[in-house]
Enzyme design. Structure first.
Site, PDB file in Angstrom:
ATOM      1  N   SER A 154      32.206  35.260  32.960  1.00  0.00           N
ATOM      2  CA  SER A 154      33.235  34.218  33.015  1.00  0.00           C
ATOM      3  C   SER A 154      32.570  32.840  33.071  1.00  0.00           C
ATOM      4  CB  SER A 154      34.119  34.482  34.235  1.00  0.00           C
ATOM      5  OG  SER A 154      35.258  33.682  34.223  1.00  0.00           O
ATOM      6  N   ARG A 224      45.717  30.672  43.662  1.00  0.00           N
ATOM      7  CA  ARG A 224      45.069  31.982  43.671  1.00  0.00           C
ATOM      8  C   ARG A 224      45.999  33.081  43.153  1.00  0.00           C
ATOM      9  NH1 ARG A 224      40.006  34.021  43.265  1.00  0.00           N
ATOM     10  NH2 ARG A 224      39.694  35.847  44.551  1.00  0.00           N
ATOM     11  N   ASP A 319      40.858  41.885  28.232  1.00  0.00           N
ATOM     12  CA  ASP A 319      40.667  40.566  28.847  1.00  0.00           C
ATOM     13  C   ASP A 319      41.379  39.517  28.005  1.00  0.00           C
ATOM     14  OD1 ASP A 319      39.806  38.197  29.967  1.00  0.00           O
ATOM     15  OD2 ASP A 319      37.686  38.703  29.926  1.00  0.00           O
ATOM     16  N   HIS A 352      40.282  40.631  32.682  1.00  0.00           N
ATOM     17  CA  HIS A 352      39.104  39.811  32.961  1.00  0.00           C
ATOM     18  C   HIS A 352      38.304  40.374  34.133  1.00  0.00           C
ATOM     19  CE1 HIS A 352      36.663  36.292  32.615  1.00  0.00           C
ATOM     20  NE2 HIS A 352      36.995  35.822  33.799  1.00  0.00           N
TER      21      HIS A 352
END
Lengths: 375, 375
Positions: A154, A224, A319, A352
């Site tokens: 990432s 979040r 992803d 992901h």
């Protein structure tokens, strides 16, 4: 009991840098500290060092435990250890908390030496380039001239890429996992919503909440929760939670009705109690800004002309935040320059998040690639 | 100047219902009002009525303008009018604001007759089933026994579905566009983040913000920004905004840097100044709850056994919030019951928003289907 694949007990260390660091923005950090951990042993030739770059919310505690009774190992412990895919019998592995972080390295919550108050809003905006420059300073500090490999998933993958561009003679291999050569508009949009949730939280106080004895917990929690949606695939969420009700019956309320809501709130609350909002803002901005092709008019192949490292590029089929198509852009740009690159698109359901999971196929690929690196 | 495809000037009307309405939750609304508009003329047989059901943030103002100088026509004006795909020379079209709305129908901001204060937190949670029941009462009020068609996109499509289940003898055709037989976990997760942004806004006051003279603008703004990301496809966002900088240079700040950020903030601010947060909460909950297969153990085909209406189901290739796969579930369940259903998957770049756009192919399909309906 300690299994023979575990690194065992580890401890964080701190490096202090007294020389001023000029950032890409033009801001200057007069001095800074980086907290880091190492696993395995640096060989006499200092040729076996592997740097692990962390993503948005990661830190230096990549593998091992802090105490015998520590319930949580480092965030990539499934990958790193004796006889694990990234084998610490062979490699000397370094994890650090990036500059601007909230786990011990100098960041927005640190004291600004000029005021003896927390930096807060005055802490500069950082870039991937700044991180890699500070990481190179850490390598100098550790006496490591050239890394065997830089590994990152990432945002960490962007740092691995940047190493090959900025320090071509100091890195032999780059492992770029679930990453991209820049963010899509949609990705940047998610970051913007997360930042706006934090910045408009009344307890953000323009970034100087430390002085008020509060934190923008609500905003960080929303950021979040949103992040977690994008780390999982639609299918993985469906499989994990589906439409399962928390209590088995509908209550017609805005309290938790579905299991998935309970999960998101738990993750949001947990993160909001641990992570620094100013760090979160800066991590997402660094993601937004990174775009090595920009100085080349968007031509990534031109940007990669100077690269000499060998690459392993990995992506995961489910992803959607850093899709395989983005990894293939990196591969194409490397091939355009006739560089050595291995690429695999791993079939994985976890979206992901897959880059953090101990998927057998994924780990086999990493093990094979890493075992072929000469040290 | 008025073009000959425009309905021209329209006006909203209001229907008052004095009979108590028992909702699916068990709550009872002692009385309520629905605001609605009509376009075209109801024929003598009352056989040409088409009901338009709106989605999350829609309302009764579907087509036409309120004044000669009105800049904004109704939200589906490109579809509805004389000689348009939904031709008001043929059909009598009805749009309403759903119960719980914030555009004139009884909703959380309305006065609770028991207290003479705004309902606020005490306004009940609504379901698609409740809306359709109240819509049927509106049809009674208008003297319409059977609708030629019910048309809806997204959440509106769920209402069209529900009409065919709850009032099989009162609807001949259902046009279910960019919809789904229920939400995926990912979709519900986006709703939950949006609701949490609103509910945790300090100015939400547990839903009774009216009494405090404030609105939870921050939360509503975040909810809308997030919504906009999911209404557009990744590609459409890329094409519309890409990584374009607002001023052409990076400022290293958390202010607007990219065009896309400016767009999202504008949309969020606009919505937060217009829409009622309590309505938003209820609209998203209705989406979450709708699941006609639930009483049949998840078997949608079993749920559709009693359906007699004919269907047009449409989806858009780039719609990732209500993907074509979800529309195909509806089609399959209808075919399992040997019902008459036409299905088209329209190639469109705009994501979920495509159902509101005047795409030629899309409109041609609607025109063809609607022109074949006998009235």
């Amino acid at each position: 009991m300690q299994d023979n694949h575990s690194i065992g007990i580890v401890a964080a260390q701190k490096a202090h840098f007294n020389a001023p660091l000029t950032l890409k923005s033009g801001a200057v950090l007069p001095q800074f500290e980086l907290v880091y951990e190492t696993y395995g042993t640096l060989n006499a030739e200092k040729s076996n060092a592997v740097l692990i770059c962390h993503a948005l919310s990661g830190n230096h505690h990549v593998a091992g435990k802090y105490t015998e009774t520590d319930k949580n190992a480092g965030w990539w412990d499934n990958l790193i250890g004796p006889n694990k895919p990234l084998d610490t019998n062979k490699f000397f592995v370094i994890g650090l908390n990036n500059l601007g972080g909230c786990h011990g390295s100098t960041g927005p919550a640190s004291l600004n030496p000029a005021t003896n108050q927390p930096w807060g809003s005055q802490f500069p905006v950082l870039t991937v380039e700044d991180w890699v420059n500070s990481q190179a300073m850490l390598m100098d500090y550790l006496g490591i001239q050239q890394l065997a490999a830089v590994v990152g998933g990432s945002l960490g993958g962007m740092q691995a890429l940047q190493w090959t561009l900025a320090y071509k003679d100091r890195v032999r291999h780059a492992l770029v996992i679930a990453s991209a050569p820049n963010l899509t508009a949609q990705n940047m949009a998610f970051n913007e919503v997360a930042r706006q949730a934090i910045i408009t939280d009344p307890e953000f106080h323009g970034g100087d909440y430390y002085a008020h004895g509060v934190v923008p917990r609500r905003g960080l929690r929303i950021a979040r929760m949103l992040g977690h949606i994008t780390y999982l695939s639609d299918d993985a969420m469906g499989e994990k939670f589906g439409r399962k009700l928390r209590t088995g019956e509908i209550k017609y309320s805005f309290d938790v009705e579905f299991e998935m809501e309970s999960y998101l709130r738990y993750q949001g609350d947990k993160f909001a109690g641990e992570f620094d909002a100013n760090t979160y803002l800066r991590m997402t901005r660094a993601l937004d800004y990174y775009d090595p092709a920009l100085p080349f008019g968007g031509d990534l192949s031109a940007a990669f002309k100077q690269v000499s490292a060998e690459f392993l590029v990995l992506s995961f089929t489910s992803d959607w935040r850093f899709s395989p198509a983005r990894s293939r852009e990196i591969v194409k740009a490397l091939l355009d320059n006739e560089r050595t690159v291995s690429y695999a698109e791993v079939t994985a359901a976890h979206g992901h998040d897959a880059f953090l999971m101990p998927d057998q196929h994924y780990h086999d690929i990493l093990r094979a690639y890493l075992s072929n690196i000469e040290v």
